[in-house]
Design a protein around this motif. Structure first.
Motif, short mmCIF file in Angstrom:
data_model
loop_
_atom_site.label_atom_id
_atom_site.label_comp_id
_atom_site.label_asym_id
_atom_site.label_seq_id
_atom_site.Cartn_x
_atom_site.Cartn_y
_atom_site.Cartn_z
N VAL A 140 27.56 30.88 16.99
CA VAL A 140 27.16 30.40 15.68
C VAL A 140 27.80 31.22 14.57
O VAL A 140 28.04 32.41 14.71
N VAL A 141 28.10 30.53 13.46
CA VAL A 141 28.58 31.19 12.25
C VAL A 141 27.75 30.65 11.09
O VAL A 141 27.38 29.48 11.07
N THR A 142 27.44 31.49 10.13
CA THR A 142 26.53 31.16 9.05
C THR A 142 27.25 31.19 7.70
O THR A 142 28.14 32.01 7.48
N GLY A 143 26.83 30.31 6.80
CA GLY A 143 27.31 30.33 5.42
C GLY A 143 28.74 29.86 5.26
O GLY A 143 29.61 30.63 4.84
N LEU A 144 29.01 28.59 5.56
CA LEU A 144 30.37 28.05 5.46
C LEU A 144 30.53 27.24 4.18
O LEU A 144 29.67 26.45 3.83
N SER A 145 31.65 27.43 3.52
CA SER A 145 31.94 26.65 2.33
C SER A 145 32.61 25.34 2.73
O SER A 145 33.01 25.16 3.89
N ALA A 146 32.75 24.42 1.79
CA ALA A 146 33.44 23.17 2.07
C ALA A 146 34.91 23.45 2.36
O ALA A 146 35.47 24.46 1.91
N GLY A 147 35.54 22.56 3.12
CA GLY A 147 36.94 22.74 3.49
C GLY A 147 37.07 23.28 4.90
O GLY A 147 36.19 23.09 5.75
N LYS A 148 38.15 23.98 5.17
CA LYS A 148 38.40 24.49 6.52
C LYS A 148 37.49 25.66 6.84
O LYS A 148 37.28 26.55 6.03
N GLY A 149 37.00 25.64 8.07
CA GLY A 149 36.20 26.74 8.56
C GLY A 149 36.98 27.54 9.58
O GLY A 149 38.17 27.29 9.81
N PRO A 150 36.36 28.50 10.22
CA PRO A 150 37.07 29.31 11.21
C PRO A 150 37.45 28.48 12.43
O PRO A 150 36.71 27.61 12.87
#
Length: 335
Positions: free
Chosen positions: A230-240
């Motif tokens: 899990v990863v937390t706090g993603l902005s719009a657009g590309k993620g990791p």
């Protein structure tokens, strides 16, 4: 019945009484009066029903049995609504021969004030891998039956799809079921139209997960047969980006021994014992953080509802997410 956007009775709306039998036949119709009221005389006192209200071309549904008094809330519509955000994305994957099967679920929350329903030809955008072969797409609004819907590919943008499905106030869930070519290793780059509180990746124990991003953490989920990253706090657009390798079919979750029949599913909302797959609780003892509680509660409750539907495919439109959504809400409210 009230128009929650205007704070007044909803006048002149069409109301349909649907019997929750095989084929879901329409039994009667009515129109709300000057006080927003309507009344039906059901033909079968022992059968569950669905009451569907049409307001500004958007339907709002509630379950009922003969003798129930309903309070149905409807909302005005707009093409753009403020305070629409992403809550969580859960990507579940496993191998099937030379294919990687992916079930990708998104929860979108509409917290507009005054409350409005967002409608239009393009209410949600999904960004899948360019070589994804879409098998099915489902959607469910707050308290609604799951529906098979269509996704429109965006010209010149492989993997980019749009859907036209109302974003009613509350939580709306979309699930994209697709396959990818697989030769033992695959790298995925997640992209989203909305900021997302959390992204959870769920894979079998027999597969390996890796990512160049240090933001991913592995959860000790207390369940056997799968792992969660899990990863937390993603902005719009590309993620990791992340990669999976190896092979393994994702096993059923706890309690997912069989899907409920339509009759069982209907009875579970009216006091009769619900099927075990709808009431399965997360196992493995005390969760360490509220973040884990959110993710694992959703993994258990939502995937019992959604992934089971996706696996069923052709039967998926006949299932409901109502009880699982309510249970999920309870889990998420825990400290």
């Amino acid at each position: 019945m009230r128009n929650q956007t205007r704070g007044q009775p909803a006048v002149g709306d069409d109301v349909i009484l649907i019997r929750l039998d095989q084929g879901m036949p329409e039994e009667a119709r009515a129109t709300t009066d000057a006080h927003g009221a309507f009344m039906f005389n059901p033909q079968h006192s022992d059968r569950p029903y669905l009451v569907r209200v049409m307001h500004q071309s958007v339907d709002y549904e509630q379950r009922a049995v003969a003798g129930d008094f309903l309070s149905v809330r409807v909302f005005d519509v707009a093409s753009q609504v403020p305070n629409v955000t992403g809550s969580i994305e859960i990507l579940r994957t496993g191998t099937n021969g030379r294919r990687l099967h992916v079930s990708d679920m998104y929860e979108i929350t509409n917290e507009s004030s005054p409350p409005l329903t967002q409608t239009g030809a393009r209410t949600f955008d999904a960004y899948l891998p360019p070589d994804a072969k879409v098998d099915s797409v489902l959607a469910a609004g707050p308290g609604k039956l799951a529906a098979m819907i269509s996704a429109t590919p965006v010209t010149g943008e492989p993997g980019h799809f749009t859907v036209s499905f109302p974003l009613r106030p509350g939580a709306t869930r979309f699930a994209f079921n697709y396959d990818l070519p697989y030769e033992g290793h695959a790298t995925l780059q997640i992209m989203r139209a909305y900021p997302m509180r959390q992204l959870a990746i769920m894979i079998p124990l027999g597969m390996k997960f890796s990512s160049p991003s240090p933001a991913f953490e592995t959860l000790a989920n207390g369940e056997k047969g799968y792992q969660v990253h899990v990863v937390t706090g993603l902005s719009a657009g590309k993620g990791p980006s992340f990669a999976v390798s190896g092979a393994g079919a994702l096993p059923p979750l706890a309690g997912q021994a069989r899907p409920a029949t339509q009759q069982e599913d209907a009875r579970s909302s009216h006091g009769a014992p619900a099927p075990s797959w709808a009431l399965a609780k997360p196992g493995g003892g005390q969760l360490e953080t509220s973040s884990q509680s959110l993710v694992l509660g959703l993994l258990t409750a939502v995937f019992l509802a959604i992934c089971g539907l996706l696996i069923a495919r052709g039967r998926a439109a006949q299932k409901t997410w109502l009880e699982e959504s309510q249970y999920c809400t309870k889990l998420r409210s825990k400290p």
